[in-house]
Design a protein around this motif. Structure first.
Motif, short mmCIF file in Angstrom:
data_model
loop_
_atom_site.label_atom_id
_atom_site.label_comp_id
_atom_site.label_asym_id
_atom_site.label_seq_id
_atom_site.Cartn_x
_atom_site.Cartn_y
_atom_site.Cartn_z
N PHE A 93 0.83 -1.20 0.00
CA PHE A 93 0.00 0.00 0.00
C PHE A 93 0.87 1.26 0.00
CE2 PHE A 93 -2.42 3.28 2.30
CZ PHE A 93 -3.49 3.42 1.41
N VAL A 94 1.89 1.27 0.85
CA VAL A 94 2.80 2.41 0.90
C VAL A 94 3.53 2.58 -0.43
CG1 VAL A 94 4.98 3.20 1.94
CG2 VAL A 94 3.11 2.44 3.39
N THR A 95 3.94 1.48 -1.03
CA THR A 95 4.63 1.53 -2.32
C THR A 95 3.73 2.13 -3.39
OG1 THR A 95 5.93 -0.41 -1.72
CG2 THR A 95 5.84 0.16 -4.06
N PHE A 96 2.48 1.68 -3.46
CA PHE A 96 1.54 2.20 -4.46
C PHE A 96 1.20 3.66 -4.20
CE2 PHE A 96 0.28 -2.39 -5.13
CZ PHE A 96 0.93 -2.48 -6.35
N MET A 97 1.01 4.04 -2.94
CA MET A 97 0.71 5.44 -2.62
C MET A 97 1.87 6.35 -3.02
SD MET A 97 -2.33 5.79 -1.44
CE MET A 97 -2.19 7.43 -0.76
N PHE A 98 3.09 5.91 -2.73
CA PHE A 98 4.28 6.70 -3.06
C PHE A 98 4.39 6.86 -4.58
CE2 PHE A 98 8.89 7.04 -3.90
CZ PHE A 98 9.16 8.20 -3.19
N ALA A 99 4.27 5.75 -5.30
CA ALA A 99 4.37 5.81 -6.76
C ALA A 99 3.24 6.65 -7.35
CB ALA A 99 4.35 4.40 -7.34
N ASN A 100 2.03 6.50 -6.83
CA ASN A 100 0.89 7.27 -7.32
C ASN A 100 1.10 8.77 -7.09
OD1 ASN A 100 -1.82 7.63 -8.37
ND2 ASN A 100 -2.41 8.06 -6.27
N ASP A 101 1.60 9.13 -5.93
CA ASP A 101 1.86 10.54 -5.65
C ASP A 101 2.91 11.12 -6.60
OD1 ASP A 101 -0.01 10.48 -3.66
OD2 ASP A 101 1.41 10.65 -2.01
N LEU A 102 3.93 10.33 -6.92
CA LEU A 102 4.95 10.82 -7.84
C LEU A 102 4.41 10.95 -9.26
CD1 LEU A 102 8.19 8.96 -6.73
CD2 LEU A 102 7.51 11.30 -6.23
N VAL A 103 3.62 9.99 -9.69
CA VAL A 103 3.09 10.01 -11.06
C VAL A 103 2.06 11.13 -11.23
CG1 VAL A 103 1.71 8.71 -12.72
CG2 VAL A 103 3.59 7.59 -11.52
N THR A 104 1.16 11.27 -10.27
CA THR A 104 0.11 12.28 -10.38
C THR A 104 0.56 13.66 -9.94
OG1 THR A 104 -0.76 11.78 -8.18
CG2 THR A 104 -1.73 10.60 -10.07
N ARG A 105 1.78 13.75 -9.41
CA ARG A 105 2.39 14.99 -8.93
C ARG A 105 1.58 15.61 -7.80
NH1 ARG A 105 4.89 20.19 -11.73
NH2 ARG A 105 6.30 20.61 -10.02
N ARG A 106 1.08 14.77 -6.93
CA ARG A 106 0.42 15.22 -5.71
C ARG A 106 1.37 14.98 -4.54
NH1 ARG A 106 -4.66 12.94 -4.12
NH2 ARG A 106 -4.52 14.64 -2.65
N VAL A 107 2.55 15.53 -4.62
CA VAL A 107 3.56 15.33 -3.59
C VAL A 107 3.26 16.26 -2.42
CG1 VAL A 107 6.01 15.42 -3.07
CG2 VAL A 107 5.25 14.63 -5.30
N GLU A 108 2.98 15.63 -1.29
CA GLU A 108 2.65 16.37 -0.07
C GLU A 108 3.61 15.92 1.02
OE1 GLU A 108 -1.32 15.01 0.49
OE2 GLU A 108 -2.10 16.10 -1.24
N HIS A 109 3.37 16.38 2.23
CA HIS A 109 4.20 15.93 3.36
C HIS A 109 4.07 14.43 3.56
CE1 HIS A 109 5.52 19.86 4.58
NE2 HIS A 109 4.28 20.31 4.46
N ARG A 110 2.89 13.89 3.28
CA ARG A 110 2.67 12.45 3.39
C ARG A 110 3.61 11.70 2.45
NH1 ARG A 110 -2.48 10.95 0.55
NH2 ARG A 110 -1.08 11.09 -1.20
N THR A 111 3.78 12.21 1.25
CA THR A 111 4.64 11.56 0.27
C THR A 111 6.09 11.56 0.74
OG1 THR A 111 3.16 12.45 -1.42
CG2 THR A 111 5.23 11.49 -2.18
N LEU A 112 6.52 12.64 1.34
CA LEU A 112 7.88 12.71 1.86
C LEU A 112 8.09 11.70 2.98
CD1 LEU A 112 8.34 16.59 1.91
CD2 LEU A 112 9.01 14.97 0.12
N ALA A 113 7.08 11.55 3.85
CA ALA A 113 7.18 10.55 4.92
C ALA A 113 7.17 9.14 4.35
CB ALA A 113 6.03 10.73 5.91
N LEU A 114 6.33 8.90 3.34
CA LEU A 114 6.30 7.58 2.71
C LEU A 114 7.63 7.26 2.06
CD1 LEU A 114 2.77 7.58 0.99
CD2 LEU A 114 3.45 6.41 3.09
N GLY A 115 8.26 8.26 1.44
CA GLY A 115 9.58 8.05 0.84
C GLY A 115 10.63 7.67 1.86
#
Length: 155
Positions: A93-115
């Protein structure tokens, strides 16, 4: 098991670069430039690389050992399928959320924590899917680490 993809020095350079890009986005004159350069995506990837590089440190080795021990315990004590549910599905789930955020360019603080937690969690995905995710992640992290290390003159 998490493998040491880049050195701790390169990881520190990646963390510093991510912090620099983060604060550069906040400056009024640079906001348009950082948006065009996709620095939000770069920050997430730099943090993932820095997190993976921490395995090269004694604290990272301790953390890696504990995460793998917890994963082995969950798989052996609770059962293979329950261990998969406890460790594998959240990591996927974390992997898909991280990849989805990068692809859709919805990079938020959550994405940084997931990374930051992705390299650790990716090691808990069992089977060929886990090996594939770890292989892709290791390739990306190695390339980013090599680029940053070269830019800062770190061998």
């Amino acid at each position: 098991m998490i493998e040491t993809a880049v050195t701790a020095a390169a990881g520190g350079a990646c963390a510093g670069s991510a912090a620099l890009l983060y604060y550069a986005e906040k400056l009024p004159g640079l906001a348009k430039v950082t948006n065009k350069l996709h620095t939000d995506r770069a920050q997430a990837l730099l943090l993932a690389t820095a997190s993976a590089a921490m395995v090269a440190t004694p604290a990272g080795a301790w953390w890696n050992e504990n995460v793998n021990a917890l994963n082995d315990w969950a798989t052996s004590s609770v059962g293979e399928w329950t261990g998969l549910i406890i460790t594998g599905f959240p990591a996927l789930f974390v992997t898909f959320m991280f990849a989805n955020d990068l692809v859709t360019r919805r990079v938020e603080h959550r994405t940084l924590a997931l990374g930051a937690v992705l390299p650790v969690l990716a090691s808990t995905i069992p089977g060929p899917v886990g090996e594939g995710v770890q292989g892709v992640l290791a390739w990306v992290i190695t390339k980013i680490g090599t680029l940053v290390a070269g830019a800062f003159g770190i061998a």
